[in-house]
Design an enzyme around this catalytic site. Sequence first.
Site, PDB file in Angstrom:
ATOM      1  N   HIS A 191      13.384  31.738  97.094  1.00 14.55           N
ATOM      2  CA  HIS A 191      11.993  31.293  97.028  1.00 14.55           C
ATOM      3  C   HIS A 191      11.196  31.918  98.161  1.00 14.55           C
ATOM      4  O   HIS A 191      11.644  31.924  99.301  1.00 14.55           O
ATOM      5  CB  HIS A 191      11.906  29.769  97.133  1.00 14.55           C
ATOM      6  N   GLU A 215      13.153  27.089 102.238  1.00 13.96           N
ATOM      7  CA  GLU A 215      12.810  27.634 100.920  1.00 13.96           C
ATOM      8  C   GLU A 215      11.825  26.734 100.181  1.00 13.96           C
ATOM      9  O   GLU A 215      11.748  26.750  98.952  1.00 13.96           O
ATOM     10  CB  GLU A 215      14.087  27.830 100.097  1.00 13.96           C
ATOM     11  N   ARG A 249      16.482  16.390  92.313  1.00 13.84           N
ATOM     12  CA  ARG A 249      16.148  16.934  93.625  1.00 13.84           C
ATOM     13  C   ARG A 249      16.558  15.932  94.698  1.00 13.84           C
ATOM     14  O   ARG A 249      15.902  14.918  94.904  1.00 13.84           O
ATOM     15  CB  ARG A 249      14.647  17.220  93.693  1.00 13.84           C
ATOM     16  N   GLN A 273       3.265  24.009  88.592  1.00 21.00           N
ATOM     17  CA  GLN A 273       3.939  23.373  87.467  1.00 21.00           C
ATOM     18  C   GLN A 273       2.919  22.681  86.572  1.00 21.00           C
ATOM     19  O   GLN A 273       1.910  22.159  87.041  1.00 21.00           O
ATOM     20  CB  GLN A 273       4.987  22.367  87.952  1.00 21.00           C
ATOM     21  N   SER A 323       6.900  19.362  91.629  1.00 18.10           N
ATOM     22  CA  SER A 323       7.790  19.633  92.760  1.00 18.10           C
ATOM     23  C   SER A 323       7.515  20.990  93.383  1.00 18.10           C
ATOM     24  O   SER A 323       8.086  21.323  94.418  1.00 18.10           O
ATOM     25  CB  SER A 323       9.260  19.559  92.308  1.00 18.10           C
ATOM     26  N   LYS A 361      17.803  33.372  89.871  1.00 17.70           N
ATOM     27  CA  LYS A 361      16.491  32.756  90.029  1.00 17.70           C
ATOM     28  C   LYS A 361      15.722  33.324  91.219  1.00 17.70           C
ATOM     29  O   LYS A 361      16.262  33.453  92.315  1.00 17.70           O
ATOM     30  CB  LYS A 361      16.615  31.241  90.212  1.00 17.70           C
ATOM     31  N   GLU A 407      16.371  18.284  86.559  1.00 21.09           N
ATOM     32  CA  GLU A 407      16.764  18.675  87.910  1.00 21.09           C
ATOM     33  C   GLU A 407      16.697  17.448  88.824  1.00 21.09           C
ATOM     34  O   GLU A 407      15.623  16.864  89.012  1.00 21.09           O
ATOM     35  CB  GLU A 407      15.860  19.767  88.460  1.00 21.09           C
ATOM     36  N   ARG A 445      16.869  21.492  97.933  1.00 23.33           N
ATOM     37  CA  ARG A 445      16.019  22.604  98.334  1.00 23.33           C
ATOM     38  C   ARG A 445      15.742  22.480  99.827  1.00 23.33           C
ATOM     39  O   ARG A 445      15.171  21.508 100.291  1.00 23.33           O
ATOM     40  CB  ARG A 445      14.698  22.573  97.543  1.00 23.33           C
ATOM     41  N   ARG A 499       5.143  31.201  83.705  1.00 24.95           N
ATOM     42  CA  ARG A 499       5.901  30.039  83.225  1.00 24.95           C
ATOM     43  C   ARG A 499       5.851  29.935  81.712  1.00 24.95           C
ATOM     44  O   ARG A 499       6.679  29.254  81.107  1.00 24.95           O
ATOM     45  CB  ARG A 499       5.350  28.758  83.855  1.00 24.95           C
TER      46      ARG A 499
END
Length: 310
Positions: A198, A141, A103, A291, A287, A225, A101, A137, A268
């Site tokens: 989100h 969010e 960002r 995570q 991020s 998502k 990804e 993003r 996850r």
Amino acid sequence: MTRKQENEVMKRREFMMSGAALVAGTLVMRTAAAAPPGHTAEKESALMPPANNHIKTLTIKNIVIGEGKPKLIVPTTAKNADDALAMVKKYAGNPAIQVVELRIDTLSDAPDNAAIAALTRDAYALLPQQALLVTFRTKAEGGNRAISDDDYATLYREIIAHGKADLLDVEMFRREALVKELVALAHKANIAVVMSSHDFQKTPPTEEIITRLRRQQSLGADVLKIAAMPHDSGDVLRLMSATWEVYSRYAERPLLTMAMNGTGVVSRLAGELTGSALTFGMVGEASAPGQIDANDLSTVLNIIHTANQA
């Protein structure tokens, strides 16, 4: 790395492995509980929940999203274009990572739209075997920069027209006419859309989670998502249960759902159980809250996948 940091890493890995064992055990116990007298291992597969045959899988560079174990996404967190490309190069070829990804909201030097489009082309060229997901993003969010709907759409139009991506994250709560336009433009350019929602304050009620994911599907998303912040374990379980309900009853596209923060880590790990086809890990800096290291996460996903195939 200091001794204290090493101990923290070991604790985190032990926690994830225990989580993997819990999820794998759940799979086995669920099957055993359903087994009639005379059950044998050969009959076990017939007792597992059937796959959702309505799901339209998404294939990018031989990566099939929507079947098998969840595909692993790792984001960049760089503050300038050169460092972002260095991160992409670092991720390239790592067998644990299927999607990178990029960002672009983290770029503090605020390059113009043409420069961002050029950055996506450079990043794409570094990933012959992995998919590139491009994401801005917004602050609303949980991202790094506020942006108006019109400026958001202008940036994405430039990326679609002059950049390069396999997937584009489009937030569902931008102005609806612009969302529909961006989906149509992306599809015309053969770019798949991850439509996202989100909530960094709470986990919505089950009905709201289901409504959002179904709405994303109706807007033409290729991946549905939602990420939410849990206040307790019940919130995590509710998100996972809602994911399973959407997957088993409504979804025609792959799902990507997660509960954030440490409390939500099991979400996850357990996507193969709940119907979530992708998950996020990290290499270095996270991020989003919760995570975990990509290589550790890949190990756990493999453990659960093996248990699910037993």
